[in-house]
Design an enzyme around this catalytic site. Structure first.
Site, PDB file in Angstrom:
ATOM      1  N   ASP A  52      39.712  37.253  48.673  1.00 42.97           N
ATOM      2  CA  ASP A  52      40.055  37.727  47.361  1.00 42.97           C
ATOM      3  C   ASP A  52      40.803  37.045  46.467  1.00 42.97           C
ATOM      4  O   ASP A  52      41.893  37.024  45.837  1.00 42.97           O
ATOM      5  CB  ASP A  52      41.151  39.190  47.398  1.00 42.97           C
ATOM      6  CG  ASP A  52      40.758  40.201  48.268  1.00 42.97           C
ATOM      7  OD1 ASP A  52      39.488  40.442  48.057  1.00 42.97           O
ATOM      8  OD2 ASP A  52      41.542  41.196  48.846  1.00 42.97           O
ATOM      9  N   GLU A 230      36.323  49.389  45.928  1.00 38.53           N
ATOM     10  CA  GLU A 230      37.519  48.477  45.510  1.00 38.53           C
ATOM     11  C   GLU A 230      37.526  47.305  45.126  1.00 38.53           C
ATOM     12  O   GLU A 230      36.381  46.782  44.552  1.00 38.53           O
ATOM     13  CB  GLU A 230      38.479  48.364  47.115  1.00 38.53           C
ATOM     14  CG  GLU A 230      37.874  47.831  47.949  1.00 38.53           C
ATOM     15  CD  GLU A 230      38.492  47.548  49.373  1.00 38.53           C
ATOM     16  OE1 GLU A 230      39.551  48.411  49.572  1.00 38.53           O
ATOM     17  OE2 GLU A 230      37.972  46.910  50.215  1.00 38.53           O
TER      18      GLU A 230
END
Length: 386
Positions: A52, A230
């Protein structure tokens, strides 16, 4: 001088870099799980392990933030590194007493009028008891940041009884400002009712009207029990807002692989309005399960790319899509995730990735196709070895 007899060997090695291995030559067992398509380019290497990743371009340098102990961040003058660790956003555990408070996830850092805001996630895998916090600083030299605590809670905590926090999951924050009004918004969400957007207060430290927030939903999969969307991001290009997200399974591959194509892939929809509704290239609403795939597993080497961000270009430099991905020859844990990136081009207003590099000089980006770059490299090597 080096022997000219080495020249054929050098040329052979260089050609092996330029010519991709045909899919038909890959181990046939790979295709059972790993997509072997060569229609997508391989990543440009970020040369940093990161899950991420979030990249901020500021004052001639790139700053990369990633999930980990106290949110570490790094600095480089080129997207391919080398990256130097500057410090961490948090001096210790988050002031929010929830979840992984010593190792926040999925940071997003932005700069506004000389202040830097880092939005980070606290949660546990598989849990909706989550929070998004924010920390600020006025310098990126490793000096202490101020942790302002939670902006929103879901599952448990102050404000979690307010809709839509009663049904959503407060993870994976991202940020966008309306080009027309200057209003800023927080995007967030995950498998529980997917991705949402909230207006921010002017100080960017809290959401506007927290007892009755003006929330809108950006993505949704209405007819499936599991709704794997997401890692949202929002970018702007030539009159359109683009809602990006990761679709599929991100992690836990050591416990087994999903069916081919059900791992992370990077998808997008667009709208003229920052609040949507967003549609994909086939004009399907993102609220009805839509999303055009821009980047996905490829070559039997790149697996489950996601956790995306976009660095905005300008009239002379391209947009850049960056993400984490797993190399099938290395491993499949979060710690094995690597930073990758590609140049983004647009056709009829739709983004697609291309094979190419970006050279940086004090933060100024210049797009060069890989074939051009490798040709120049070949001539340089020929000169040196002659």
């Amino acid at each position: 001088m080096y022997s000219r007899g080495l020249l054929p060997l050098l040329l052979s090695a260089l050609i092996s870099l330029v010519v991709a291995t045909p899919v038909s030559h890959l181990d046939p067992t790979l295709s059972r799980v790993f997509d072997t398509t060569d229609k997508l380019p391989l990543p440009n290497q970020g040369n940093l392990r990161a899950h991420d990743p979030n990249i901020l371009q500021y004052n001639g340098s790139f700053y990369l933030f990633k999930g980990g102990p106290h949110v570490p961040f790094f600095k480089a003058t080129d997207l391919s590194g080398p990256w130097t660790k500057i410090g961490t956003v948090l001096d210790g555990d988050s002031v929010i007493h929830m979840g992984n408070r010593s190792r926040p996830w999925a940071p997003t850092t932005i700069e506004r009028d000389g202040t830097f805001y880092c939005y980070y996630t606290l949660s546990w895998s598989g849990s909706r008891t989550s929070a998004i916090g924010v920390a600020t600083t006025t310098t990126l030299d490793g000096s202490p940041w101020t942790d302002h605590g939670a902006m929103i809670h879901t599952g448990h905590g102050p404000g979690s009884q307010v809709w839509p926090f009663t049904i959503t999951n407060a993870i994976d924050a991202s940020f966008i400002t309306d080009n027309s009004t200057g209003k800023s918004y927080l995007n967030y969400g995950s498998f529980w009712h997917d991705i949402w957007q909230l207006p921010l207060s002017d100080d960017l430290l809290s959401i506007e009207n927290p007892k009755d927030p003006d929330a809108v939903q950006l993505t949704f999969i209405p007819h499936e029990k599991i709704k794997p969307e997401e890692g949202s991001w929002m970018s702007y290009h030539d009159g359109y807002y683009y809602a990006w997200f990761s679709h599929g399974q991100c992690c836990r591959f050591n416990e087994g692989f999903p069916a081919r194509g059900m791992e992370y892939s990077i998808r997008v929809g667009r709208s003229r309005n920052v609040r949507g509704p967003f549609v994909d290239k086939e004009n399907q609403l993102l609220l009805d399960g839509g999303g055009t795939i821009v980047y996905a597993s490829n070559h039997g080497k790149v697996y489950a790319p996601g956790g995306i961000g976009v660095l905005a270009g300008n009239d002379t430099t391209p947009d850049i899509l960056y993400y984490h991905y797993l190399n099938t020859s290395i491993g499949f844990t979060d710690a094995d995730a690597h930073l990758g990136w590609n140049v983004l081009k647009h056709s009829d207003g739709w983004p697609f990735v291309v094979d190419g590099i970006v050279s940086t000089d004090s933060g100024a980006m210049e797009y060069l196709p890989n074939c051009f770059y490798l040709t120049m490299l070949m001539f340089s090597w020929l000169y040196i070895w002659s």
